[in-house]
Design an enzyme around this catalytic site. Structure first.
Site: not given
Ligand code: PBG
Length: 331
Positions: A200, A222, A238, A253, A279, A318
């Protein structure tokens, strides 16, 4: 008549009709590949989300109806993202493991209405944290790893008790997959799966989502836990760790701008890979389509096909419902 070229190989023969193209097609897209992200809130109204046109912050009733409609369209998995009221946000994010909280209520409602629906929950503290971070923040402003993992385990257990089929840690803390697996197994939730957000990235493409949940970090960013967009080999590390710790499925992502990562990971591992068309990717397509600049249906299906072709077994998008309907119309 011009002279014919002396060609033995003419790749165009494999493209000569829709039926031949159908026979040689390497990647197929189907409603079964999609996971539909759904936003929910405690209010009784379904609210359109200003920062994500076409998406809705559902009431509990609206959520159940929307999931039922998605099932009818062939989309059999949803993932829940709650918008938590400001009064319930704390620095310890304790609301995330309240058995009477919004997510557990929603999971119970969905599973009792549609036992066959795959209900996935997001495990991370940001919707519940007054700091807006995925982890706990120390006085010095650091995101503390091990203390956060303990809370994530409680959150995952709370979701499992409510009946979640899959818990999906999106926080990027180290060691959380092993800890969550152990916590679930200790409470006899051996059947609950873990879909881990493995690669991510610290991405600007999440902007509209944070608007939708009002979950942007209050200070800092972040980057001490989400990955540097410049890195690829680190994603393999990871992945190796998450799989060793017991992840059933792993995620990359965002999806579109990271297809090289999807390809690299999926060819290196033996667990299914998910990709999240986030998004910002959604809105780039949506806004261009609404301006009349691109054909929404064609671009959506092409973007999803590209993500599958790069190696993703499943896609969080979405567009899930719309794409499922478009696929059933044939194209
Ligand atoms: C946070 C979370 C984020 C998204 C899913 N879970 C945002 C973030 O990391 O800040 C983003 C999804 C999207 O942009 O569509 N746990």
């Amino acid at each position: 008549m011009s002279k014919k070229l002396d060609l033995r190989d003419r790749p165009r023969r494999n493209r000569k009709s829709a039926a031949v193209r159908g026979l040689v097609r390497e990647t197929r897209l189907s409603a079964q590949d999609f996971i539909y992200p759904l936003f929910l809130h405690a209010g009784g109204e379904d609210q359109p989300i200003a920062s994500m046109p076409g998406c809705v912050r559902w009431s509990l009733n609206g959520l159940v109806k929307e999931a039922g409609a998605a099932l009818e369209d062939g989309v059999r998995a949803v993932v829940l993202f709650p918008a938590i009221e400001d009064e319930l946000k704390t620095s310890g994010a304790e609301e995330c493991f309240n058995d009477e909280g919004l997510v557990p209520q929603a999971v119970r409602a969905l599973k009792s209405a549609y036992p066959e629906l795959v209900v996935i929950t997001d495990v991370a503290l940001d919707p519940y944290s007054s700091d807006g971070h995925d982890g706990l923040v120390s006085d010095a402003g650091e995101i503390v790893n091990d203390e956060t993992v303990a809370v994530l385990c409680q959150q995952a257990l709370c979701h499992a008790r409510a009946g979640a089929d899959i818990v999906s840690p999106s926080d990027m803390m180290d060691g959380r997959v092993a800890a969550i697996r152990a916590a679930l197994d200790a409470e006899n939730f051996q059947g609950v799966s873990i879909l881990s957000y493995t690669a991510k990235y610290a991405s600007a493409y999440y902007g509209p989502f944070r608007g939708a949940l009002d979950s942007a970090p209050k200070s800092g960013d972040k980057k001490t836990y989400q990955m540097d967009p410049a890195n690829s080999t680190e994603a393999l590390r990871e992945a190796r760790l998450d799989i060793a710790e017991g992840a059933d499925m792993i995620m990359v992502k965002p999806a579109g701008p990271y297809q090289d990562i999807i390809q690299r990971i999926s060819s290196a591992v033996d667990v299914p890979v998910a990709a999240y068309q986030v998004s910002g990717e959604y809105l780039m397509i949506k806004s261009a389509a609404e301006a009349g600049w691109i054909d929404e249906k064609k671009v959506v299906l092409e973007s999803l096909t590209g993500i599958r072709r790069s190696g993703a077994s499943m896609i969080l998008t979405y567009f899930a419902r719309k794409a499922a309907r478009w696929l059933s119309e044939g194209n």
